[in-house]
Write a protein that holds these residues in place. Structure first.
Motif, mmCIF file in Angstrom:
data_model
loop_
_atom_site.group_PDB
_atom_site.id
_atom_site.type_symbol
_atom_site.label_atom_id
_atom_site.label_comp_id
_atom_site.label_asym_id
_atom_site.label_seq_id
_atom_site.Cartn_x
_atom_site.Cartn_y
_atom_site.Cartn_z
ATOM 1 N N ARG A 116 0.845 -1.209 0.000
ATOM 2 C CA ARG A 116 0.000 0.000 0.000
ATOM 3 C C ARG A 116 0.875 1.251 0.000
ATOM 4 N N VAL A 142 1.585 7.628 -5.938
ATOM 5 C CA VAL A 142 0.625 8.749 -5.953
ATOM 6 C C VAL A 142 1.375 10.052 -5.673
ATOM 7 N N LYS A 154 1.475 13.435 -7.858
ATOM 8 C CA LYS A 154 1.039 14.720 -7.296
ATOM 9 C C LYS A 154 2.134 15.775 -7.410
ATOM 10 N N VAL A 212 -0.962 16.999 -1.315
ATOM 11 C CA VAL A 212 -0.784 15.631 -0.816
ATOM 12 C C VAL A 212 -1.970 15.230 0.058
ATOM 13 N N ARG A 225 -5.538 14.866 1.151
ATOM 14 C CA ARG A 225 -6.866 14.906 0.529
ATOM 15 C C ARG A 225 -7.883 14.345 1.523
ATOM 16 N N ARG A 268 -10.777 12.153 0.324
ATOM 17 C CA ARG A 268 -10.378 10.795 -0.089
ATOM 18 C C ARG A 268 -10.163 9.917 1.162
ATOM 19 N N GLU A 269 -9.544 10.495 2.179
ATOM 20 C CA GLU A 269 -9.324 9.716 3.407
ATOM 21 C C GLU A 269 -10.665 9.342 4.049
ATOM 22 N N MET A 288 -3.034 5.831 6.828
ATOM 23 C CA MET A 288 -2.980 6.872 5.797
ATOM 24 C C MET A 288 -2.044 8.006 6.205
ATOM 25 N N CYS A 320 1.318 6.726 5.206
ATOM 26 C CA CYS A 320 1.463 6.740 3.738
ATOM 27 C C CYS A 320 1.644 8.167 3.238
ATOM 28 N N GLU A 378 4.679 10.509 1.060
ATOM 29 C CA GLU A 378 4.499 11.392 -0.108
ATOM 30 C C GLU A 378 5.179 12.735 0.144
HETATM 31 O O1 LIG Z 1 -5.333 8.957 -2.674
HETATM 32 C C1 LIG Z 1 -4.438 9.804 -2.497
HETATM 33 O O2 LIG Z 1 -4.512 10.951 -2.998
HETATM 34 C C2 LIG Z 1 -3.281 9.491 -1.655
HETATM 35 O O3 LIG Z 1 -2.372 10.291 -1.580
HETATM 36 C C3 LIG Z 1 -3.272 8.245 -0.843
HETATM 37 C C4 LIG Z 1 -3.752 8.469 0.579
HETATM 38 C C5 LIG Z 1 -3.883 7.059 1.254
HETATM 39 O O4 LIG Z 1 -2.959 6.667 1.959
HETATM 40 O O5 LIG Z 1 -4.868 6.406 0.982
HETATM 41 C C6 LIG Z 1 -2.780 9.322 1.323
HETATM 42 C C7 LIG Z 1 -2.940 10.682 1.475
HETATM 43 C C8 LIG Z 1 -4.140 11.391 1.054
HETATM 44 O O6 LIG Z 1 -4.537 12.318 2.020
HETATM 45 C C9 LIG Z 1 -5.249 10.487 0.702
HETATM 46 C C10 LIG Z 1 -5.073 9.124 0.569
#
Ligand SMILES: O=C(O)C(=O)C[C@]1(C(=O)O)C=C[C@@H](O)C=C1
Length: 363
Positions: free
Chosen positions: A29, A36, A40, A47, A49, A52-53, A81, A84, A88
């Motif tokens: 993951r 990603v 970006k 970075v 979002r 999305r989270e 997340m 992750c 980024e």
């Molecule tokens: O989907 C994205 O835009 C990602 O950068 C991945 C991810 C994740 O780990 O799922 C990480 C950071 C974002 O805030 C949202 C989701």
């Protein structure tokens, strides 16, 4: 009849096996998140979002069959997340420090623990850090359910180019911390004015003769309490362990359900208003012409378009006249036609109109 029940070492071996699989999956993951991040960077998009989270967590909670509880799923994935995201790009978050404040706790609750901490000496510095770019985001308290609004934060929001992109609500428990474990011989209690106010009933009853001394943060009060056996601080358990203090008395706040709401702020170029999540809020500051009925008039478009108002606060405009700014929270997202129509009509009635932000309602 089952003869295959595992003993402790077999169960632990099974857990070890699952952990290895989880680790491999989590790293897979993280690898995708890295990719990603590259995309970006190439397109210059943010970075972080939050929508999305929120979507990731909602989808997993809907699919969860237990025995993990839904809230555990959210906590675990918030951290995954966060880790992750940190791959980024590091996310720098400013808040009222030092370490151990409720503001720090709110920052970690919102962003997860994989962030770069930017502790600040006061709220002005938090705004400055997020404006000047030494931090990507700021987290500031805006309201407490027993003490009301945090006036300095509201005044800074009025002048600042920062907008609100999220909120966190924290159950705030204040503990009495000191070097020893008793109430004997406490001469001074040090804390942020908000905490002193939230505990005034308890202090009057149990420490009527102790001086109440306001300091810049609760954690600063705890730090000072560690320097003098006759002093006590009011702060979190985290601050107790940070400064080597005992919790002499737990939960001394007058309201058992003492909650503080924090706003997450940033420059619009760092993160634009999050898309609709289904449970959103619009925060505004408005002022109205100084004439009879003007305040009533601004409520009319809300009623007409069926938009609920969840907050209405006033702050003096400091114009030398009896004029006020009104801080209003509305339910909904401007992408919804009835909310957009209400905002348009409302704006036409205001002498001053500023959208502080549109963001998902905090837990
Ligand atoms: O989907 C994205 O835009 C990602 O950068 C991945 C991810 C994740 O780990 O799922 C990480 C950071 C974002 O805030 C949202 C989701």
């Amino acid at each position: 009849m089952s003869t295959t029940k595992k003993n402790l070492s077999q169960l632990r071996a099974a857990i070890d096996e699952v952990d290895r699989e989880l680790l491999a999956l989590l790293n897979r993951r993280a690898g995708f998140a890295n990719e990603v991040g590259e995309l970006k960077r190439a397109e210059g998009s943010p970075v972080f979002r939050p929508e999305r989270e929120a979507q990731v967590i909602n989808t997993l909670q809907a699919a969860n069959q237990g025995p993990l509880k839904s809230e555990n799923v959210a906590t675990i994935w918030r951290e995954i997340m966060s880790a992750c995201r940190a791959l980024e790009a590091p996310l720098r978050v400013a808040y009222l420090g030092p370490a151990g404040t409720f503001s720090e706790q709110a920052a970690v609750q919102f962003f997860g623990s994989s962030i770069e901490h930017v502790p600040c000496v006061n709220f002005d510095e938090v705004f400055h850090a997020a404006t000047a770019g030494t931090a990507d985001f700021g987290v500031v308290p805006v309201e407490n359910n027993s003490e009301g609004v945090v006036t300095r934060s509201l005044d800074l929001l009025l002048q600042s180019p920062l907008h609100i992109v999220g909120e966190v609500s924290l159950l705030v428990r204040h503990h009495l911390l000191r070097l020893s474990n008793s109430l004997e011989g406490i001469e001074v209690v040090l804390a942020h004015p908000q905490a002193l106010a939230q505990c005034q009933g308890w202090l009057t009853k149990h420490l009527p003769n102790a001086e109440r001394r306001a300091v810049s943060s609760n954690a600063e009060g705890a730090r000072l309490a560690a320097t003098n056996p006759a002093w006590a601080g009011i702060a979190s358990e985290r601050a107790a362990s940070e400064f080597g203090l005992h919790v002499a008395v737990h939960a001394i706040q007058d309201d058992a359900f003492n909650r503080t709401r924090f706003a997450v702020i940033c420059l619009p170029q760092t993160l634009q208003a999050p898309q609709a999540s289904g449970r959103d809020c619009v925060s505004l500051i408005v002022s109205v012409p100084n004439r009879p009925g003007a305040v009533h008039d601004i409520l009319v478009p809300l009623k007409q378009h069926g938009v609920s108002m969840t907050r209405f606060e006033s702050r003096p405009a400091r114009s030398g006249q009896w004029e006020y700014y009104f801080y209003i929270d509305l339910q909904g997202h401007p992408s919804q036609p009835h909310v957009a129509a209400a905002l348009k009509d409302l704006q036409s009635l205001c002498a001053f109109y500023k959208v502080l932000g549109t963001y998902p309602v905090g837990e």
